[in-house]
Design an enzyme around this catalytic site. Structure first.
Site, PDB file in Angstrom:
ATOM      1  N   LYS A  17      65.854  28.305 -77.271  1.00 36.75           N
ATOM      2  CA  LYS A  17      65.413  28.405 -75.871  1.00 36.75           C
ATOM      3  C   LYS A  17      65.517  27.069 -75.167  1.00 36.75           C
ATOM      4  O   LYS A  17      65.541  25.994 -75.790  1.00 36.75           O
ATOM      5  CB  LYS A  17      63.974  28.930 -75.791  1.00 36.75           C
ATOM      6  CG  LYS A  17      62.921  28.124 -76.566  1.00 36.75           C
ATOM      7  CD  LYS A  17      62.397  26.898 -75.850  1.00 36.75           C
ATOM      8  CE  LYS A  17      61.371  26.136 -76.668  1.00 36.75           C
ATOM      9  NZ  LYS A  17      60.976  24.843 -76.042  1.00 36.75           N
ATOM     10  N   ASP A 145      55.640  29.181 -79.123  1.00 33.91           N
ATOM     11  CA  ASP A 145      56.982  29.610 -78.733  1.00 33.91           C
ATOM     12  C   ASP A 145      57.447  30.875 -79.448  1.00 33.91           C
ATOM     13  O   ASP A 145      58.490  31.434 -79.091  1.00 33.91           O
ATOM     14  CB  ASP A 145      58.001  28.494 -79.013  1.00 33.91           C
ATOM     15  CG  ASP A 145      57.858  27.311 -78.064  1.00 33.91           C
ATOM     16  OD1 ASP A 145      57.239  27.480 -76.995  1.00 33.91           O
ATOM     17  OD2 ASP A 145      58.370  26.225 -78.399  1.00 33.91           O
TER      18      ASP A 145
END
Length: 309
Positions: A17, A145
């Site tokens: 990401k 995350d």
């Protein structure tokens, strides 16, 4: 036996990401920070194979420096397996084979992607049939995350980054990544941010509101407008990351001279993400950075989260 040959079980692919926006609130009593971030999952992946075994074991390979990636109970993927076992009552073992492509300790959530992939792979291997909601709950217990690694796409994260709201992103965004062989510790970067704020408390206005993602970022994502997004990207961890690793500043300048619309430290660094106008422009930036002796990787987003392949 190569990892590619370990295909008699379940294979799951999960993306890295980029934090296209990250605002960090003040440190809380528990030592953590409230954040507001806009995540985008990009086409740089971790692959995890799960095959039946008597115990839980892990093997890691990759085309990135593996550094001090643990292969025991400290590894986030192993912790994900243990959490799934405790939650479902499954006593079966599993052999996890991980091929890493996301930089280790690079601010792109590679370890979180491994954990999300392990949850999905073992849920499929053992037939535990957990819902997406249940998997997201377990993911949040593993790290801030991990839920986004499971969900993918583009999303706003609040709280510690694990409270997700989908964000509409139209079209495709092209990025060029410049990873670095030496990772950075997320707690160290946050501590450097706190120290900077404390040193300059007389010059910096107190943080008086909860962090929030800038409306211009969300508008740019909805419009699929790379130029608009370039004007709005922000990362509160960038300044402390650059103080800890001043060599990164020169690379940011090199990328922008090469034609990138914007360059940003991804998460806590040290991976740098350069936003390009389109695919052709990204290839030009990649070629220029490569000619400057840097490793440059062209990726795009958004892409889906952890999926069986």
């Amino acid at each position: 036996m190569s990892l590619a040959a370990s295909s008699d079980g379940v294979r799951v692919r999960a993306p890295g990401k980029i934090n296209v926006f990250l605002e960090v609130g003040d440190v809380q009593e528990d030592g953590y920070h409230e954040v507001a971030t806009a995540y985008q999952a990009v086409s740089l992946y971790e692959d995890v194979w799960a095959t039946p075994a008597d115990d839980v074991t892990l093997r890691v390979e990759g085309d990135v420096p593996l550094g001090d990636v643990p292969t025991d109970e400290r590894n986030l993927a192993v912790r994900a397996v243990r959490l799934l076992q405790r939650t479902t009552g499954v006593t079966d073992g599993v052999r996890l084979d991980i091929r890493k492509s996301v930089p280790v300790a690079g601010g792109m959530g590679g370890g979180s992607a491994d954990a999300a992939a392990a949850l999905v792979a073992c849920d499929a291997l053992w037939g535990t049939g957990l819902s997406t909601t249940e998997l997201l709950r377990l993911a949040a217990l593993l790290g801030a995350d991990v839920p986004f690694s499971l969900q993918g796409g583009t999303a706003v994260g609040t709280g510690r980054g694990d409270e997700l709201s989908p964000a509409l992103a139209r079209g495709r965004f092209d990025w060029v990544l410049v990873p670095h062989g030496e990772g950075m510790s997320t707690p160290v970067v946050y501590r450097a941010l706190d120290e900077h704020r404390e040193r300059h408390s007389g010059d910096i206005a107190p943080i008086s509101r909860r962090p929030a993602v800038d409306a211009d970022v969300l508008h740019a994502l909805r419009q699929g407008d790379a130029g608009m997004l370039a004007a709005a990207v922000r990362n509160d961890l960038q300044a402390p990351a650059l103080r800890l690793r001043p060599d990164l500043a020169g690379v940011l300048e090199t990328g922008e001279r090469a034609g990138a619309l914007a360059g940003i430290v991804s998460g806590s660094g040290p991976t740098l993400a350069f936003l390009a106008a389109d695919e052709a422009a990204a290839i030009d930036v990649q070629v220029s950075l490569s000619a400057a002796g840097l490793r440059a990787i062209h990726v795009h987003g958004p892409v889906p989260g952890a999926r069986v392949v």
